[in-house]
Design a protein around this motif. Structure first.
Motif, PDB file in Angstrom:
ATOM      1  N   ALA A 152      48.134  44.885  20.946  1.00 47.45           N
ATOM      2  CA  ALA A 152      48.830  46.144  21.223  1.00 47.45           C
ATOM      3  C   ALA A 152      47.833  47.246  21.562  1.00 47.45           C
ATOM      4  N   TYR A 153      46.739  47.300  20.813  1.00 49.85           N
ATOM      5  CA  TYR A 153      45.706  48.297  21.088  1.00 49.85           C
ATOM      6  C   TYR A 153      45.025  48.018  22.435  1.00 49.85           C
ATOM      7  N   GLU A 154      44.772  46.742  22.704  1.00 47.51           N
ATOM      8  CA  GLU A 154      44.100  46.393  23.962  1.00 47.51           C
ATOM      9  C   GLU A 154      44.958  46.767  25.170  1.00 47.51           C
ATOM     10  N   GLY A 193      42.932  64.084  19.426  1.00 49.44           N
ATOM     11  CA  GLY A 193      43.033  63.536  18.078  1.00 49.44           C
ATOM     12  C   GLY A 193      43.815  62.238  18.042  1.00 49.44           C
ATOM     13  N   ILE A 194      44.895  62.173  18.811  1.00 49.71           N
ATOM     14  CA  ILE A 194      45.713  60.953  18.830  1.00 49.71           C
ATOM     15  C   ILE A 194      44.945  59.800  19.467  1.00 49.71           C
ATOM     16  N   LEU A 195      44.330  60.047  20.619  1.00 47.11           N
ATOM     17  CA  LEU A 195      43.657  58.972  21.341  1.00 47.11           C
ATOM     18  C   LEU A 195      42.409  58.480  20.606  1.00 47.11           C
ATOM     19  N   ALA A 196      41.611  59.422  20.093  1.00 41.37           N
ATOM     20  CA  ALA A 196      40.431  59.017  19.332  1.00 41.37           C
ATOM     21  C   ALA A 196      40.842  58.321  18.036  1.00 41.37           C
ATOM     22  N   GLY A 197      41.940  58.780  17.437  1.00 40.51           N
ATOM     23  CA  GLY A 197      42.446  58.129  16.237  1.00 40.51           C
ATOM     24  C   GLY A 197      42.878  56.698  16.496  1.00 40.51           C
ATOM     25  N   LEU A 198      43.481  56.454  17.653  1.00 40.79           N
ATOM     26  CA  LEU A 198      43.848  55.087  18.023  1.00 40.79           C
ATOM     27  C   LEU A 198      42.606  54.209  18.163  1.00 40.79           C
ATOM     28  N   GLY A 199      41.518  54.795  18.675  1.00 38.58           N
ATOM     29  CA  GLY A 199      40.270  54.046  18.781  1.00 38.58           C
ATOM     30  C   GLY A 199      39.746  53.638  17.418  1.00 38.58           C
ATOM     31  N   GLY A 200      39.828  54.547  16.460  1.00 35.85           N
ATOM     32  CA  GLY A 200      39.384  54.218  15.105  1.00 35.85           C
ATOM     33  C   GLY A 200      40.263  53.169  14.452  1.00 35.85           C
ATOM     34  N   ALA A 201      41.584  53.284  14.645  1.00 37.00           N
ATOM     35  CA  ALA A 201      42.498  52.298  14.079  1.00 37.00           C
ATOM     36  C   ALA A 201      42.289  50.928  14.708  1.00 37.00           C
ATOM     37  N   MET A 202      41.911  50.920  15.965  1.00 39.06           N
ATOM     38  CA  MET A 202      41.660  49.650  16.656  1.00 39.06           C
ATOM     39  C   MET A 202      40.488  48.905  16.024  1.00 39.06           C
TER      40      MET A 202
END
Length: 260
Positions: free
Chosen positions: A103-105, A157-166
């Protein structure tokens, strides 16, 4: 892409590393009691809060953008260390619940194209770039740079946060400083891409190649010599330094970057 939203609006953001780090830590901790979706939501909330703090400090209190970004990174580093050692369960042996990496990819592949369409084909996207190009002229045209940058930093914040969660999704667990400079590499990719979504995607893929290359070369012999593991570990960062030195091309910085 988070860096694009911020810097195209005129806000220098070296705090991408901190946003990714705090998100990865909070996502891992919150996903245990709340499940993967709840953990992701709380993790994104933590990165959004830090991103909005960067907006507040730079746009309202007018502190230097670089200093503010360094403070965000320091706050995220110390905060994630404290939260993890305070609230992590040392007896837990399983991995942190997380959404599928696929999903992240998929989102990572689609996001640059969506942002490219947004920046080129929508009124809001053109306003974003106008504010980043010249905030003074934008005000004369009736735009409000502070509000536009607020929305841009929210997206960051949302996009960088998704990177961290990935990162947590891949590793399954959180470890101290697990971003390991990837936020800085993302910023370097943005610069090499000329602050444009699709060339930035290409730069990210190139850096990803070097990261995977150093993993494959671990323990290998080159011309009869076995280089130390630290040499291979430094390969992605050496590639970043060489690229930023100008060997892979020069790009024009947005004229309004860092201006109020």
């Amino acid at each position: 892409m988070g860096g694009f939203c911020s810097e195209r609006s005129g806000v220098i953001n070296i705090g991408l590393e901190g946003l990714m780090l705090i998100s990865s830590c909070v996502t891992a901790l919150a996903s245990v009691p709340l499940g993967p979706a709840g953990g992701l939501a709380v993790g994104l909330g933590s990165s959004v809060l830090l991103s909005l703090l960067h907006w507040l400090v730079t746009q309202i209190y007018r502190i230097d953008h670089v200093i503010s970004g360094m403070a965000v990174n320091a706050l995220a580093l110390g905060g994630s260390n404290f939260l993890f050692h305070k609230f992590a369960d040392p007896s837990a042996n399983g991995t942190a619940p997380s959404l599928p990496t696929g999903a992240y990819e998929a989102l990572a592949c689609i996001a640059p194209f969506l942002i490219w369409l947004y920046a080129r084909g929508t009124r809001a996207g053109l306003r974003l770039q106008a504010v980043g190009a010249d905030p003074d002229k934008s005000r004369l045209a009736g735009l409000q740079p502070i509000k536009i940058r607020l929305i841009a930093l929210l997206a960051t914040g949302i996009l960088a946060g998704l990177g961290g969660a990935m990162l947590v999704s891949y590793a399954g667990v959180y470890t101290d400083n697990m971003t390991a400079g990837k936020g800085y590499i993302a910023l370097a990719a943005l610069i090499l891409g000329g602050w444009r979504p699709l060339p930035t995607l290409a730069a990210c893929l190139a850096f990803g190649f070097f990261i995977q290359l150093q993993i494959q070369l671990q323990g290998q012999t080159v011309f009869g010599v076995s280089p130390p593991a630290e040499l291979w570990n430094s390969l992605p960062y050496l590639a970043t330094i060489i690229a930023l030195a100008g060997f892979l091309g020069r790009n024009r910085t947005p004229a309004g970057l860092g201006k109020l």
